[in-house]
Design an enzyme around this catalytic site. Structure first.
Site, PDB file in Angstrom:
ATOM      1  CG  HIS A 205      -8.741  -5.282 -21.208  1.00 58.21           C
ATOM      2  ND1 HIS A 205      -8.914  -6.155 -22.245  1.00 58.21           N
ATOM      3  CD2 HIS A 205      -7.981  -5.497 -20.368  1.00 58.21           C
ATOM      4  CE1 HIS A 205      -8.176  -7.176 -21.992  1.00 58.21           C
ATOM      5  NE2 HIS A 205      -7.325  -6.834 -20.790  1.00 58.21           N
TER       6      HIS A 205
HETATM    7  C1  UD1 Z   1      -6.163  -7.436 -15.731  1.00 60.03           C
HETATM    8  C2  UD1 Z   1      -4.816  -7.602 -15.840  1.00 60.03           C
HETATM    9  C3  UD1 Z   1      -4.845  -7.688 -17.723  1.00 60.03           C
HETATM   10  C4  UD1 Z   1      -5.653  -8.606 -18.413  1.00 60.03           C
HETATM   11  C5  UD1 Z   1      -7.164  -8.193 -17.596  1.00 60.03           C
HETATM   12  C6  UD1 Z   1      -8.093  -9.225 -17.994  1.00 60.03           C
HETATM   13  C7  UD1 Z   1      -2.869  -7.044 -14.576  1.00 60.03           C
HETATM   14  C8  UD1 Z   1      -1.990  -6.005 -14.279  1.00 60.03           C
HETATM   15  N1  UD1 Z   1      -3.756  -6.658 -15.493  1.00 60.03           N
HETATM   16  O1  UD1 Z   1      -6.286  -6.016 -15.970  1.00 60.03           O
HETATM   17  O2  UD1 Z   1      -3.367  -8.159 -17.892  1.00 60.03           O
HETATM   18  O3  UD1 Z   1      -5.553  -8.497 -19.348  1.00 60.03           O
HETATM   19  O4  UD1 Z   1      -7.140  -8.280 -16.134  1.00 60.03           O
HETATM   20  O5  UD1 Z   1      -9.247  -8.851 -18.070  1.00 60.03           O
HETATM   21  O6  UD1 Z   1      -2.954  -7.874 -13.828  1.00 60.03           O
HETATM   22  N2  UD1 Z   1     -13.094  -3.976 -11.943  1.00 60.03           N
HETATM   23  C9  UD1 Z   1     -14.251  -4.272 -11.477  1.00 60.03           C
HETATM   24  N3  UD1 Z   1     -14.565  -5.353 -11.289  1.00 60.03           N
HETATM   25  C10 UD1 Z   1     -13.838  -6.559 -11.306  1.00 60.03           C
HETATM   26  C11 UD1 Z   1     -12.460  -6.369 -11.762  1.00 60.03           C
HETATM   27  C12 UD1 Z   1     -12.016  -4.993 -11.891  1.00 60.03           C
HETATM   28  O7  UD1 Z   1     -14.826  -3.238 -11.388  1.00 60.03           O
HETATM   29  O8  UD1 Z   1     -14.149  -7.711 -11.240  1.00 60.03           O
HETATM   30  C13 UD1 Z   1     -12.518  -2.762 -12.161  1.00 60.03           C
HETATM   31  C14 UD1 Z   1     -11.862  -1.795 -10.900  1.00 60.03           C
HETATM   32  O9  UD1 Z   1     -12.436  -0.471 -10.984  1.00 60.03           O
HETATM   33  C15 UD1 Z   1     -10.282  -1.936 -11.264  1.00 60.03           C
HETATM   34  C16 UD1 Z   1     -10.249  -1.993 -12.916  1.00 60.03           C
HETATM   35  O10 UD1 Z   1     -11.231  -2.735 -13.120  1.00 60.03           O
HETATM   36  O11 UD1 Z   1      -9.532  -0.659 -10.704  1.00 60.03           O
HETATM   37  C17 UD1 Z   1      -8.983  -2.825 -13.271  1.00 60.03           C
HETATM   38  O12 UD1 Z   1      -8.789  -4.080 -12.722  1.00 60.03           O
HETATM   39  P1  UD1 Z   1      -7.445  -4.646 -12.603  1.00 60.03           P
HETATM   40  O13 UD1 Z   1      -7.509  -6.090 -12.759  1.00 60.03           O
HETATM   41  O14 UD1 Z   1      -6.717  -4.002 -11.765  1.00 60.03           O
HETATM   42  O15 UD1 Z   1      -7.025  -4.872 -14.087  1.00 60.03           O
HETATM   43  P2  UD1 Z   1      -7.541  -4.998 -15.417  1.00 60.03           P
HETATM   44  O16 UD1 Z   1      -7.607  -3.924 -16.505  1.00 60.03           O
HETATM   45  O17 UD1 Z   1      -8.931  -5.616 -15.263  1.00 60.03           O
HETATM   46  N1  UDP Z   2     -14.123 -13.198 -22.957  1.00 57.00           N
HETATM   47  C1  UDP Z   2     -15.187 -13.489 -22.312  1.00 57.00           C
HETATM   48  N2  UDP Z   2     -16.354 -12.381 -22.326  1.00 57.00           N
HETATM   49  C2  UDP Z   2     -16.268 -11.119 -22.718  1.00 57.00           C
HETATM   50  C3  UDP Z   2     -14.969 -10.916 -23.294  1.00 57.00           C
HETATM   51  C4  UDP Z   2     -13.675 -11.801 -23.118  1.00 57.00           C
HETATM   52  O1  UDP Z   2     -15.654 -14.619 -21.915  1.00 57.00           O
HETATM   53  O2  UDP Z   2     -17.037 -10.278 -22.665  1.00 57.00           O
HETATM   54  C5  UDP Z   2     -13.119 -14.035 -22.736  1.00 57.00           C
HETATM   55  C6  UDP Z   2     -12.396 -14.314 -24.152  1.00 57.00           C
HETATM   56  O3  UDP Z   2     -13.218 -15.213 -25.016  1.00 57.00           O
HETATM   57  C7  UDP Z   2     -10.852 -14.699 -23.758  1.00 57.00           C
HETATM   58  C8  UDP Z   2     -10.615 -14.306 -22.518  1.00 57.00           C
HETATM   59  O4  UDP Z   2     -12.003 -13.704 -22.004  1.00 57.00           O
HETATM   60  O5  UDP Z   2     -10.979 -16.196 -23.687  1.00 57.00           O
HETATM   61  C9  UDP Z   2      -9.765 -12.890 -22.669  1.00 57.00           C
HETATM   62  O6  UDP Z   2      -9.491 -12.282 -21.350  1.00 57.00           O
HETATM   63  P1  UDP Z   2      -9.277 -10.778 -21.405  1.00 57.00           P
HETATM   64  O7  UDP Z   2      -9.475  -9.968 -22.743  1.00 57.00           O
HETATM   65  O8  UDP Z   2     -10.027 -10.024 -20.259  1.00 57.00           O
HETATM   66  O9  UDP Z   2      -7.867 -10.669 -21.047  1.00 57.00           O
HETATM   67  P2  UDP Z   2      -6.460 -10.975 -21.874  1.00 57.00           P
HETATM   68  O10 UDP Z   2      -6.394 -12.158 -22.482  1.00 57.00           O
HETATM   69  O11 UDP Z   2      -6.224  -9.618 -22.643  1.00 57.00           O
HETATM   70  O12 UDP Z   2      -5.211 -11.000 -20.717  1.00 57.00           O
END
Ligand code: UD1
Ligand code: UDP
Length: 363
Positions: A205
């Protein structure tokens, strides 16, 4: 002491669960849970509240998705009002997402103390949005709670003093250990029709991997080869889902008969995948740590990591996005040529218990 605990995105929920539980036992601390709404899909948010018994948020800011600047601005504006109403003694933030930094900035401007759980980790890559969030948050926090020795060293190098640093260990591992009975009971392998140690678990992601179709294609081409040897299970993050819908990438994915794409999974089902797979291929921060604790080989699709201890001591290696390198690393794992690794110091399931007295005794 009234503490506003801030969560916004998936990894935050996993980190806050044990902290909320331990805070509720304290005679001194009064925890209030604030959800910014950065993540909002059921499978990215409420599912974790249910599974991990996290109380319903006391306050929901409902900011949703937007550009970084607008998302941070919305969180700040709405959290400012929350601070005025609740007058907390401190806020507690976890990790490195936009919600972490935005709420910390508000607190700093209001003279409210900031506690940062997972302080000090650094990728030294400022093109990563999280690195900016980490640097800003740590620079204004009053209590820094790093997960590992390297994080302590980073903070000292940046000029912080041991007076405000307490190495408490890795909070994610509290939830991992506590959840073992439920993870063992998960039936996700049967549901997906896969067998223990005979599949690869994948997540992606990071914007640097999935936002540009050329980078994403290089990674997918590696999967095309790997899935000839073992099925790949890939729960798809919403950011990644959007890109996988573009025609060229969709076609590459559709051409893999052994690629299982699914929605993001709950914590117990996903934990079962990591625990029982042959290898993990990921760009997630938390999953690099979890695979180290499970002793499962991990190939990280990044050029750097803020969690180098998972390489030095654990089962992790960086492969970047080079197709051949990813295939080569996967081959080494399948041939049994991978390091065993050990669990880093204080990644023991008791981090939340160590955090509480640090807060109670905060100056
Ligand atoms: C965010 C965090 C990242 C973390 C990740 C965990 C920041 C800058 N990034 O990244 O550090 O590793 O979360 O998963 O804070 N969206 C949905 N549904 C949701 C959430 C998001 O559809 O519930 C989609 C939207 O199109 C959105 C995109 O995902 O624009 C990205 O979401 P965003 O929270 O901005 O960043 P992540 O890539 O999720
Ligand atoms: N995780 C989950 N379901 C998924 C993918 C990840 O429960 O389908 C959990 C994973 O075990 C870990 C956390 O989400 O505990 C990690 O989150 P993510 O990878 O979104 O964010 P990051 O750690 O990179 O910020």
């Amino acid at each position: 002491m009234k503490i506003l605990n801030i969560v916004g995105a998936r990894p935050n929920f996993i980190k806050i669960a044990p902290i909320m539980r331990e805070m509720k036992k304290s005679k001194i601390l009064e925890p209030v849970l604030v959800h910014t709404g950065q993540h909002y899909d059921i499978e990215m948010s409420s599912k974790f509240f249910e599974e991990l018994n996290i109380p319903e948020p006391d306050i929901s800011l409902e900011v949703g998705s937007d550009t970084h600047a607008r998302q941070v601005a919305k969180i700040m504006e709405r959290f400012d009002a929350v601070c005025d109403e609740h007058k907390p003694d401190a806020i507690l933030v976890v990790g490195d997402v936009n919600s972490t930094m935005a709420c910390s900035l508000v607190a700093a401007k209001k003279g409210i103390k900031i506690i940062h759980v997972e302080a000090g980790i650094r990728s030294f890559d400022r093109t990563m949005p999280e690195e900016i969030n980490r640097l800003v948050t740590d620079s204004i926090a009053d209590l820094l709670l790093p997960p590992s020795k390297d994080a302590v060293e980073n903070l000292l190098r940046e000029g912080h003093t041991m007076e405000k640093i307490r190495m408490v260990g890795n909070i994610m591992i509290d939830t991992l250990m506590e959840s073992q009975p439920k993870i063992r009971m998960s039936e996700i392998l049967q549901t997906l029709g896969i067998e223990e140690k005979k599949f690869v678990a994948v997540t992606l992601h990071r914007p640097s991997n999935v936002d540009d179709p050329t980078d994403f294609k290089r990674i997918l081409l590696a999967f095309t080869e790997i899935q000839k040897r073992l099925p790949i299970v890939f729960p798809v993050h919403p950011r990644t889902r959007k890109m996988l819908e573009t025609p060229e990438l969709k076609e590459i994915a559709a051409g893999m008969s052994n690629l299982i794409l699914c929605d993001p999974l709950g914590y117990f089902d996903f934990g079962k995948l990591v625990k029982d797979c042959r290898m993990v291929i990921t760009d997630s921060g938390g999953i690099q740590e979890e695979s180290t604790v499970y002793g499962i080989p991990c190939i990280t699709i990044r050029e750097n990591t803020e969690r180098p201890i998972t390489i030095w001591e654990g089962t992790n290696e960086l492969a970047g996005t080079d197709t051949e390198k990813i295939i080569d690393y996967a081959g080494r794992i399948l041939d049994g040529k991978w390091k065993a690794g050990k669990i880093p110091e204080l990644w023991d399931g008791h981090t939340a218990e160590r955090i509480i007295p640090c807060i109670e005794n905060m100056k």
